[in-house]
Scaffold this active site. Structure first.
Site, PDB file in Angstrom:
ATOM      1  N   GLU A  31      -9.089  16.141  19.008  1.00  0.00           N
ATOM      2  CA  GLU A  31      -8.823  15.166  18.050  1.00  0.00           C
ATOM      3  C   GLU A  31      -8.981  13.839  17.807  1.00  0.00           C
ATOM      4  OE1 GLU A  31      -5.296  16.327  16.887  1.00  0.00           O
ATOM      5  OE2 GLU A  31      -4.668  19.077  16.880  1.00  0.00           O
TER       6      GLU A  31
ATOM      7  N   HIS B 115      -2.226   9.643   6.640  1.00  0.00           N
ATOM      8  CA  HIS B 115      -3.305  10.826   7.484  1.00  0.00           C
ATOM      9  C   HIS B 115      -4.045  11.153   6.457  1.00  0.00           C
ATOM     10  CE1 HIS B 115      -4.728  14.547   9.439  1.00  0.00           C
ATOM     11  NE2 HIS B 115      -3.905  14.939   9.662  1.00  0.00           N
TER      12      HIS B 115
ATOM     13  N   ARG C 269      -6.403   7.998  13.245  1.00  0.00           N
ATOM     14  CA  ARG C 269      -6.440   7.674  11.984  1.00  0.00           C
ATOM     15  C   ARG C 269      -6.082   6.736  10.550  1.00  0.00           C
ATOM     16  NH1 ARG C 269      -1.605  12.553  13.102  1.00  0.00           N
ATOM     17  NH2 ARG C 269      -2.415  13.754  13.666  1.00  0.00           N
TER      18      ARG C 269
ATOM     19  N   HIS D 296       1.858  10.404   6.136  1.00  0.00           N
ATOM     20  CA  HIS D 296       2.280  11.420   7.040  1.00  0.00           C
ATOM     21  C   HIS D 296       3.558  10.994   7.839  1.00  0.00           C
ATOM     22  CE1 HIS D 296       1.222  15.151   9.315  1.00  0.00           C
ATOM     23  NE2 HIS D 296       0.856  14.302  10.223  1.00  0.00           N
TER      24      HIS D 296
ATOM     25  N   ARG E 156       0.020   6.162  15.217  1.00  0.00           N
ATOM     26  CA  ARG E 156       0.142   7.572  16.337  1.00  0.00           C
ATOM     27  C   ARG E 156      -1.276   8.652  16.559  1.00  0.00           C
ATOM     28  NH1 ARG E 156       0.433  12.650  15.774  1.00  0.00           N
ATOM     29  NH2 ARG E 156       1.869  12.552  13.337  1.00  0.00           N
TER      30      ARG E 156
END
Length: 426
Positions: free
Chosen positions: A110, A225, A266, A327, A362
């Site tokens: 990811e 997000h 992100r 998010h 994160r």
């Protein structure tokens, strides 16, 4: 007096895993604001990170720090990564069925990861893990579960926590006493007009912690997000998992051209999407999977595929409109590496807490891992240190006083996060 050895507020993976790691001779109560399944852990799609082998420690460590803009607590990052293999073993023992590829696990990659290190259960990893934890919890004779009960205050005296005040669906208030209390109430998405979180997750534990001057940390570190499904309707945003892009999905503007590296961290990708939306004068950009993702899209992402069909889009064929949404919360109640807060006998874990592991942003799929690692540490610490203490009796809660205190606590919470009360009002 309703007395317990350990009181846990929250039924996401942090709360449930802590309960399963506590000694079976402890009398435990688990409380949740909604039902057992109504938590953000249940919604987690992408997967859970794991250190692949010893050579992966440094890359995993660096990926986490780079995504967090090097504001991470390095000791917490190290503890999380070093514990990841043990945690995956625990989950497998609990019956979690991670996807396989041949004789081994199927790993995906990811955003901001330098290699594929994310285990998954199709696109419903959180549901698989949470369901297995719930099933095991229901087998524990020492554990009681109380649903539809809201945390409205802490019982604090003599410099330590003696339990909590709860409000049930009828509005009745009650004191619940415990030698040790663990707060694991999830994030703050319910405070935002557009979030991937359940609407009832409004930072309750953090608000009451602020009321009692329990230390908090990084309260303005809120993650957006990059990709949720655009519908134009109000209500919870449906997450379009980062694993879609990890498997090859691209993002395009109105002209059909890619405008960014889909695997940026992100916060950086979110910025690029907003820039493209402004350029296109559209409230979304589009995601496209066909010819970019190997294998059967409907088999790899059955939950997302089914939801998109309900909205009139075929994930395997169509351009899917996506837009950023709130998010995750990197801040929270400050804790050490054993999940202890600044108030004696009070612990916090999961998104409610902040040990600094995520820094300012994160890294994808570190959330489930962090919650499990540090909730287990909380349980182990309670097991090692817990001893019978005299619980201080409190007067029956007064509704007027509780509501006034809660209003002020919530005002302070919004102020700490940086949300104007007027903008928050719905």
């Amino acid at each position: 007096m309703r007395n317990y050895d350990v009181l846990i507020v929250g039924t996401g993976v942090a709360g449930l895993f802590a309960a399963l790691n506590l000694s079976i001779d402890k009398k435990i109560l688990i409380v949740t604001k909604g039902t057992l399944e109504e938590n953000d852990s249940f919604l987690a799609q992408g997967g859970i990170c794991v250190q692949r082998d010893e050579s992966d420690f440094e890359p995993f460590f660096e990926d986490t720090l780079r995504a967090g803009h090097y504001e991470n607590n390095e000791a917490a990052v190290s503890a999380m990564i070093r514990s990841s293999g043990e945690i995956i073993g625990d989950l497998i023992d609990l019956g979690v069925a991670f996807d396989k590829k041949g004789d081994g696990f199927s790993y995906t990659k990811e955003g901001a990861h330098s290699r594929a290190r994310i285990l998954h259960c199709k696109d419903m990893t959180g549901k698989e893990i949470n369901s297995k934890l719930i099933a095991r919890i229901k087998e524990q004779k020492n554990v009681s579960i109380l649903e539809n009960s809201t945390l409205v205050d802490l019982l604090v005296a003599d410099g330590r926590c003696h339990g909590v005040v709860l409000r049930d669906q009828s509005g009745k208030l009650s004191n619940i006493y415990a030698e040790n209390t663990l707060l694991a109430t999830g994030g703050i998405g319910g405070l935002f007009s557009k979030s991937t979180n359940f609407a009832h997750l409004t930072g309750d534990a953090i608000a009451v912690a602020l009321k009692h001057s329990v230390r908090v940390k990084d309260m303005d570190y809120v993650q957006i997000h990059p990709t949720s499904l655009y519908t134009g309707r109000s209500g919870r945003a449906f997450l379009m998992s980062e694993s879609l892009r990890g498997e090859g999905a691209i993002l395009v503007g109105k002209d059909g051209q890619r405008f960014a590296d889909e695997l940026l961290p992100r916060d950086l990708l979110t910025k690029a999407i907003y820039t493209q939306m402004e350029k296109d004068r559209l409230p979304y950009v589009r995601m496209f999977l066909k010819d970019h993702v190997e294998g059967s899209i409907s088999e790899r992402f059955p939950g997302i595929h089914a939801h998109c069909l309900q909205e009139g889009y075929d994930l395997a064929e169509d351009y899917i409109p996506v837009v950023p949404a709130q998010h995750y919360f990197m801040g929270g109640i400050e804790v050490n590496l054993q999940s202890k807060t600044s108030l004696a006998n009070l612990y916090a874990a999961g998104e409610t807490s902040c040990n600094g592991v995520h820094g300012k942003n994160r890294l994808a799929s570190n959330s489930l891992l962090e919650s499990l690692v540090f909730s287990k540490r909380a349980a182990q610490t309670i097991n090692a240190e817990s001893q019978r203490k005299t619980l201080c009796p409190f007067p029956e809660p007064d509704a007027r006083s509780i509501e006034a205190g809660l209003k002020e606590a919530n005002r302070k919470l919004l102020e700490e996060i940086g949300i104007e009360e007027e903008a928050h009002a719905k």
